[in-house]
Design a protein around this motif. Sequence first.
Motif, PDB file in Angstrom:
ATOM      1  N   VAL A 166      28.952  40.383 -12.975  1.00  0.00           N
ATOM      2  CA  VAL A 166      30.123  39.564 -13.309  1.00  0.00           C
ATOM      3  C   VAL A 166      29.926  38.161 -12.754  1.00  0.00           C
ATOM      4  CG1 VAL A 166      32.608  39.252 -13.018  1.00  0.00           C
ATOM      5  CG2 VAL A 166      31.685  41.549 -13.345  1.00  0.00           C
ATOM      6  N   MET A 167      29.630  38.079 -11.455  1.00  0.00           N
ATOM      7  CA  MET A 167      29.461  36.759 -10.857  1.00  0.00           C
ATOM      8  C   MET A 167      28.234  36.056 -11.425  1.00  0.00           C
ATOM      9  SD  MET A 167      29.254  35.535  -6.889  1.00  0.00           S
ATOM     10  CE  MET A 167      30.983  35.684  -6.543  1.00  0.00           C
ATOM     11  N   SER A 184      26.797  36.283 -14.442  1.00  0.00           N
ATOM     12  CA  SER A 184      26.950  35.707 -15.783  1.00  0.00           C
ATOM     13  C   SER A 184      28.028  34.629 -15.804  1.00  0.00           C
ATOM     14  CB  SER A 184      27.217  36.794 -16.831  1.00  0.00           C
ATOM     15  OG  SER A 184      28.461  37.391 -16.633  1.00  0.00           O
ATOM     16  N   ALA A 185      29.026  34.732 -14.903  1.00  0.00           N
ATOM     17  CA  ALA A 185      29.997  33.639 -14.808  1.00  0.00           C
ATOM     18  C   ALA A 185      29.280  32.356 -14.368  1.00  0.00           C
ATOM     19  CB  ALA A 185      31.116  33.987 -13.827  1.00  0.00           C
ATOM     20  N   LEU A 186      28.363  32.505 -13.409  1.00  0.00           N
ATOM     21  CA  LEU A 186      27.621  31.334 -12.923  1.00  0.00           C
ATOM     22  C   LEU A 186      26.702  30.758 -13.998  1.00  0.00           C
ATOM     23  CD1 LEU A 186      26.806  32.487  -9.275  1.00  0.00           C
ATOM     24  CD2 LEU A 186      28.224  30.540  -9.931  1.00  0.00           C
ATOM     25  N   LEU A 187      26.218  31.614 -14.917  1.00  0.00           N
ATOM     26  CA  LEU A 187      25.396  31.109 -16.026  1.00  0.00           C
ATOM     27  C   LEU A 187      26.163  30.055 -16.820  1.00  0.00           C
ATOM     28  CD1 LEU A 187      23.629  34.197 -17.665  1.00  0.00           C
ATOM     29  CD2 LEU A 187      22.592  32.322 -16.363  1.00  0.00           C
ATOM     30  N   ALA A 234      30.207  44.170 -17.495  1.00  0.00           N
ATOM     31  CA  ALA A 234      30.329  43.236 -16.373  1.00  0.00           C
ATOM     32  C   ALA A 234      29.815  41.856 -16.775  1.00  0.00           C
ATOM     33  CB  ALA A 234      29.573  43.764 -15.160  1.00  0.00           C
ATOM     34  N   ALA A 235      28.664  41.839 -17.447  1.00  0.00           N
ATOM     35  CA  ALA A 235      28.099  40.552 -17.873  1.00  0.00           C
ATOM     36  C   ALA A 235      29.018  39.879 -18.884  1.00  0.00           C
ATOM     37  CB  ALA A 235      26.704  40.762 -18.461  1.00  0.00           C
ATOM     38  N   GLY A 262      32.278  40.303 -19.115  1.00  0.00           N
ATOM     39  CA  GLY A 262      33.450  39.840 -18.369  1.00  0.00           C
ATOM     40  C   GLY A 262      33.139  38.553 -17.631  1.00  0.00           C
ATOM     41  N   GLY A 263      31.948  38.475 -17.058  1.00  0.00           N
ATOM     42  CA  GLY A 263      31.543  37.269 -16.343  1.00  0.00           C
ATOM     43  C   GLY A 263      31.478  36.060 -17.263  1.00  0.00           C
ATOM     44  N   LEU A 264      30.999  36.276 -18.501  1.00  0.00           N
ATOM     45  CA  LEU A 264      30.951  35.157 -19.461  1.00  0.00           C
ATOM     46  C   LEU A 264      32.365  34.652 -19.765  1.00  0.00           C
ATOM     47  CD1 LEU A 264      28.199  36.311 -22.024  1.00  0.00           C
ATOM     48  CD2 LEU A 264      27.985  34.641 -20.174  1.00  0.00           C
ATOM     49  N   ILE A 307      34.991  34.904 -17.743  1.00  0.00           N
ATOM     50  CA  ILE A 307      35.489  34.241 -16.531  1.00  0.00           C
ATOM     51  C   ILE A 307      34.861  32.851 -16.384  1.00  0.00           C
ATOM     52  CG2 ILE A 307      35.499  34.344 -13.999  1.00  0.00           C
ATOM     53  CD1 ILE A 307      35.575  37.473 -14.364  1.00  0.00           C
ATOM     54  N   GLY A 308      33.550  32.775 -16.619  1.00  0.00           N
ATOM     55  CA  GLY A 308      32.877  31.481 -16.546  1.00  0.00           C
ATOM     56  C   GLY A 308      33.437  30.503 -17.574  1.00  0.00           C
ATOM     57  N   SER A 309      33.713  31.005 -18.790  1.00  0.00           N
ATOM     58  CA  SER A 309      34.289  30.145 -19.828  1.00  0.00           C
ATOM     59  C   SER A 309      35.672  29.658 -19.426  1.00  0.00           C
ATOM     60  CB  SER A 309      34.393  30.907 -21.158  1.00  0.00           C
ATOM     61  OG  SER A 309      33.135  31.409 -21.529  1.00  0.00           O
ATOM     62  N   VAL A 338      32.739  31.502  -8.010  1.00  0.00           N
ATOM     63  CA  VAL A 338      32.378  31.140  -9.385  1.00  0.00           C
ATOM     64  C   VAL A 338      32.288  29.624  -9.570  1.00  0.00           C
ATOM     65  CG1 VAL A 338      33.142  31.244 -11.797  1.00  0.00           C
ATOM     66  CG2 VAL A 338      33.288  33.273 -10.352  1.00  0.00           C
ATOM     67  N   ALA A 392      28.639  26.958  -8.111  1.00  0.00           N
ATOM     68  CA  ALA A 392      28.126  26.154  -9.227  1.00  0.00           C
ATOM     69  C   ALA A 392      28.199  24.661  -8.922  1.00  0.00           C
ATOM     70  CB  ALA A 392      28.914  26.473 -10.502  1.00  0.00           C
TER      71      ALA A 392
END
Lengths: 140, 148
Positions: free
Chosen positions: A46-47, A49-52, B13-14, B16-18, B20-22, B112, B116
């Motif tokens: 989660v973290m 891919s969010a950082l990506l 998870a990946a 969901g992370g995308l 959240i990042g968006s 997050v 960055a």
Amino acid sequence: MKTALIALLSGLLFGAGLALGGMTDPAKVASFLDVAGLWDPSLGFVMGSALLITFPVFWWVRRSQQPLFAERFQLPTKRDVDRPLLLGAVLFGIGWGIAGLCPGPAIANLASGSPQVLLFVVTMIAGMWLRDRTSGRSFK
Amino acid sequence: MNVLVDTDAWLRAAGGGLLIGSAAGLMIIFNGRIAGVSGVLGGLVLDRNSGERRWRTMFLGGMVIGAAALTAFATSLPVPQLQTGWLGMAAAGLIVGYGTRMGSGCTSGHGVCGIARLSTRSILATITFMAFGVITVYLIRHLLGGSA
């Protein structure tokens, strides 16, 4: 008005992402933190891919004059690594470990209607208030 | 070390992370704001700056609706399971609130966004709360023998 709509859209994506990613499940969080047991690394993704997304975004921010719908970027200005930062992170980590909830998933989980989660959110706000009271920040 | 391999969960998870990042990307690119949940919430309930209330409310309300909508559609997702009782939840909430206010952020703001931004403070905060989360779960599960 535009900024409020962006905030709503961002919140919708954020909440959906927390639920899809498994962050809203305290059992999953505990398994992620339980490196000595059967470790579940999912939440690292989660973290990751969010950082990506946020890495290139903040690279753009560093090179930009201003955001699209606001006058300026409001970024933290503190640079020094001080006691409140680290002690605060220690306390937060302990609470995160006990309940398997951090602030985002706790808010998102209000949707589940769980009274225990509501209690967590209420005492979390009380904790924030208490910190302000004890550090003299309450009347800013 | 025993690792649970669940590739479906990793993909979710990946994904969901995308999302959240968006979400964090939208907030900073358009509004110039850090999407840190403890900061947004603390600002809403504690800072007396009423002009800020609307976007903070929209963001937090959006989070609840977004999570509810996803859970309603993705019915195969695991149902969240609490790890502690009423007293544990009350105590954990209190120290999470106190700690995130004291430490200027949580998993979203420091983890997050701050990482960055290459912020030394955020990188160290993230390492610290992760480490103490791990230590706490270790104490509860493996030394005290609890079920947390």
